[in-house]
Design a protein around this motif. Sequence first.
Motif, PDB file in Angstrom:
ATOM      1  N   GLU A 109      93.241  47.471  30.714  1.00  0.00           N
ATOM      2  CA  GLU A 109      94.043  46.911  31.478  1.00  0.00           C
ATOM      3  C   GLU A 109      93.086  46.498  31.972  1.00  0.00           C
ATOM      4  O   GLU A 109      93.291  45.423  33.582  1.00  0.00           O
ATOM      5  N   HIS A 110      92.395  45.616  31.936  1.00  0.00           N
ATOM      6  CA  HIS A 110      91.044  45.263  32.811  1.00  0.00           C
ATOM      7  C   HIS A 110      90.361  44.461  32.133  1.00  0.00           C
ATOM      8  O   HIS A 110      88.993  45.091  31.139  1.00  0.00           O
ATOM      9  N   TRP A 111      89.840  43.721  32.809  1.00  0.00           N
ATOM     10  CA  TRP A 111      88.220  42.787  31.745  1.00  0.00           C
ATOM     11  C   TRP A 111      87.920  42.002  33.320  1.00  0.00           C
ATOM     12  O   TRP A 111      87.969  41.527  34.411  1.00  0.00           O
ATOM     13  N   GLU A 112      85.867  41.713  32.744  1.00  0.00           N
ATOM     14  CA  GLU A 112      85.327  41.296  33.653  1.00  0.00           C
ATOM     15  C   GLU A 112      84.542  40.635  33.168  1.00  0.00           C
ATOM     16  O   GLU A 112      83.916  40.317  31.821  1.00  0.00           O
ATOM     17  N   GLU A 113      84.326  39.375  33.559  1.00  0.00           N
ATOM     18  CA  GLU A 113      82.889  38.533  32.601  1.00  0.00           C
ATOM     19  C   GLU A 113      81.894  37.885  34.187  1.00  0.00           C
ATOM     20  O   GLU A 113      82.455  37.530  35.336  1.00  0.00           O
ATOM     21  N   GLU A 114      80.998  38.031  33.342  1.00  0.00           N
ATOM     22  CA  GLU A 114      79.735  37.185  34.680  1.00  0.00           C
ATOM     23  C   GLU A 114      78.900  36.153  33.721  1.00  0.00           C
ATOM     24  O   GLU A 114      78.531  36.356  32.713  1.00  0.00           O
ATOM     25  N   THR A 115      78.049  35.763  34.514  1.00  0.00           N
ATOM     26  CA  THR A 115      76.677  35.112  33.513  1.00  0.00           C
ATOM     27  C   THR A 115      75.548  35.207  33.721  1.00  0.00           C
ATOM     28  O   THR A 115      75.405  35.818  35.844  1.00  0.00           O
ATOM     29  N   ILE A 116      74.846  36.187  33.324  1.00  0.00           N
ATOM     30  CA  ILE A 116      73.362  37.087  34.497  1.00  0.00           C
ATOM     31  C   ILE A 116      72.083  36.293  33.830  1.00  0.00           C
ATOM     32  O   ILE A 116      72.066  35.530  32.766  1.00  0.00           O
ATOM     33  N   TRP A 120      81.126  42.524  25.882  1.00  0.00           N
ATOM     34  CA  TRP A 120      80.489  41.246  24.428  1.00  0.00           C
ATOM     35  C   TRP A 120      79.593  40.868  25.624  1.00  0.00           C
ATOM     36  O   TRP A 120      79.489  39.989  26.475  1.00  0.00           O
ATOM     37  N   ILE A 121      78.392  40.668  24.868  1.00  0.00           N
ATOM     38  CA  ILE A 121      77.222  39.598  25.155  1.00  0.00           C
ATOM     39  C   ILE A 121      76.527  38.834  24.637  1.00  0.00           C
ATOM     40  O   ILE A 121      76.219  38.987  23.062  1.00  0.00           O
ATOM     41  N   ASN A 122      76.725  37.795  25.287  1.00  0.00           N
ATOM     42  CA  ASN A 122      77.281  36.292  24.228  1.00  0.00           C
ATOM     43  C   ASN A 122      75.663  35.877  24.481  1.00  0.00           C
ATOM     44  O   ASN A 122      75.377  35.428  26.157  1.00  0.00           O
ATOM     45  N   VAL A 123      74.067  35.437  23.973  1.00  0.00           N
ATOM     46  CA  VAL A 123      73.121  35.091  24.299  1.00  0.00           C
ATOM     47  C   VAL A 123      73.149  33.370  23.594  1.00  0.00           C
ATOM     48  O   VAL A 123      73.784  33.782  22.087  1.00  0.00           O
ATOM     49  N   THR A 124      72.987  32.354  24.241  1.00  0.00           N
ATOM     50  CA  THR A 124      73.214  31.074  23.586  1.00  0.00           C
ATOM     51  C   THR A 124      72.065  30.664  23.824  1.00  0.00           C
ATOM     52  O   THR A 124      71.167  29.892  25.320  1.00  0.00           O
ATOM     53  N   SER A 140      71.067  30.898  27.490  1.00  0.00           N
ATOM     54  CA  SER A 140      72.283  31.694  28.913  1.00  0.00           C
ATOM     55  C   SER A 140      73.396  32.891  28.094  1.00  0.00           C
ATOM     56  O   SER A 140      72.743  33.079  27.051  1.00  0.00           O
ATOM     57  N   ILE A 141      73.128  33.163  28.936  1.00  0.00           N
ATOM     58  CA  ILE A 141      73.137  35.175  28.730  1.00  0.00           C
ATOM     59  C   ILE A 141      75.012  35.411  29.064  1.00  0.00           C
ATOM     60  O   ILE A 141      75.184  35.310  30.748  1.00  0.00           O
ATOM     61  N   GLN A 142      76.129  35.511  28.740  1.00  0.00           N
ATOM     62  CA  GLN A 142      77.791  35.471  29.368  1.00  0.00           C
ATOM     63  C   GLN A 142      78.118  36.955  28.977  1.00  0.00           C
ATOM     64  O   GLN A 142      77.656  38.051  28.057  1.00  0.00           O
ATOM     65  N   VAL A 143      78.243  37.627  29.302  1.00  0.00           N
ATOM     66  CA  VAL A 143      78.679  39.215  29.750  1.00  0.00           C
ATOM     67  C   VAL A 143      80.420  38.995  29.926  1.00  0.00           C
ATOM     68  O   VAL A 143      80.356  39.081  31.167  1.00  0.00           O
ATOM     69  N   ILE A 144      81.008  39.803  28.603  1.00  0.00           N
ATOM     70  CA  ILE A 144      82.605  39.936  29.127  1.00  0.00           C
ATOM     71  C   ILE A 144      82.687  41.648  28.576  1.00  0.00           C
ATOM     72  O   ILE A 144      82.003  41.854  27.656  1.00  0.00           O
ATOM     73  N   ARG A 145      83.445  42.756  29.737  1.00  0.00           N
ATOM     74  CA  ARG A 145      83.927  43.668  29.937  1.00  0.00           C
ATOM     75  C   ARG A 145      85.106  44.052  30.073  1.00  0.00           C
ATOM     76  O   ARG A 145      85.357  43.166  30.839  1.00  0.00           O
ATOM     77  N   TYR A 146      85.509  45.253  28.865  1.00  0.00           N
ATOM     78  CA  TYR A 146      87.071  45.056  29.399  1.00  0.00           C
ATOM     79  C   TYR A 146      87.284  46.159  28.254  1.00  0.00           C
ATOM     80  O   TYR A 146      86.390  47.176  27.869  1.00  0.00           O
ATOM     81  N   ASN A 147      88.561  46.244  28.757  1.00  0.00           N
ATOM     82  CA  ASN A 147      89.539  48.162  28.789  1.00  0.00           C
ATOM     83  C   ASN A 147      91.166  47.312  28.289  1.00  0.00           C
ATOM     84  O   ASN A 147      90.829  46.305  28.539  1.00  0.00           O
ATOM     85  N   PRO A 167      74.037  49.129  33.273  1.00  0.00           N
ATOM     86  CA  PRO A 167      74.045  50.030  32.255  1.00  0.00           C
ATOM     87  C   PRO A 167      75.666  50.237  31.708  1.00  0.00           C
ATOM     88  O   PRO A 167      76.767  50.323  32.241  1.00  0.00           O
ATOM     89  N   LEU A 168      75.314  50.177  30.490  1.00  0.00           N
ATOM     90  CA  LEU A 168      77.247  50.355  29.594  1.00  0.00           C
ATOM     91  C   LEU A 168      78.246  50.853  30.289  1.00  0.00           C
ATOM     92  O   LEU A 168      77.494  52.798  30.487  1.00  0.00           O
TER      93      LEU A 168
END
Length: 353
Positions: free
Chosen positions: A40-47, A64-68, A31-38, A55-56
Amino acid sequence: MKKRERKRPLRPGMPPGSLVPLDKELTDTVSIQVIRYNDEHWEEETIGSIADLPPLDPAMKVTWINVTGLSDIGLIRQIGVRFKVHPLILEDILHTRQRPKFEEFDAYLFMVMKLITSRGVDSEMEAEQVSVIFGERYLITFLESADAVFEPVRDRIRKDGRIRTHPSDYLAYALIDLIVDNYFVVLENLGEKIEFLEDDLLTRPDPATLSAIHQLKKDMIFMRRSVWPLREVISSLERSDSPLIHQETILYIRDVYDHTVQMIDAIESFRDIIAGMIDIYLSSVSFRLNQIMKFLTLIATIFIPLTFLVGVYGMNFQYMPELSLPWGYPVLWGVMIVIASGMLVYFSRRGWL
């Protein structure tokens, strides 16, 4: 880019740069979980694949890309191509028996650590490799199995914590700090096991107690082999001149380094205690054996004069005056009882019984 100090031999028929899991059967679940944040804002998804990763985003401070799961070698290769990771680093990610280490490159930093968990006093330790690559505005983590231990860091990101105001090096620090704090939980469970075994040693030690002590010894050796190089990793991270490590983060990294030193002191103390427990076990077994031998010796001592009397009157001589006495047999029994009773009283007064 710093020169690597060792070259791993390739398997027969394996071309240079090939990626193969070398050590063990890896989980099929990836599984690949992606979390983007700054700030004021954050996003979370599984691709589903690395191709689905956009692109970044310049508006996001960190991605943050987490590969399990490490069974999809093609996925690891795609990540290497996407972020320009050296093939030997990708091989180290798949080689899950790596020693904790730190390697510095121009565009990113690479770390390998051991995540050790314990679900309770009665459970065994579980260990897996955690690989971390982080560069400007991104961080990638690779785990062998489920990463519930990283959930507190995700919660801090979701709750608008301090972590969202810092770049990727602070996220790397947060993950390292979480791993180190988890080591303390494992050490606490090992400490409770040591207390239980000490109680067993003081009551009635048995071979199962010795087996448990040896298992504890193996666990402490494994902990030591994981923590000592981890201290070197954190020390190298602290002394790094890479622009990816900011001065403010170095203060936090130094605090984690102090924690690893405390943990090493605790591990060394536990190792000394376990070594002493083995000595106590051997002394206890020897003492019990001595007590048994002492008891048997006293019994044998009591029967020596009784055996002598029985032997004398068991001789087949015709003229033995006591044999013709009508009370000879009861008298002999009385004499033997008096001798045995007297010896028991004497041994008891001397504290031998």
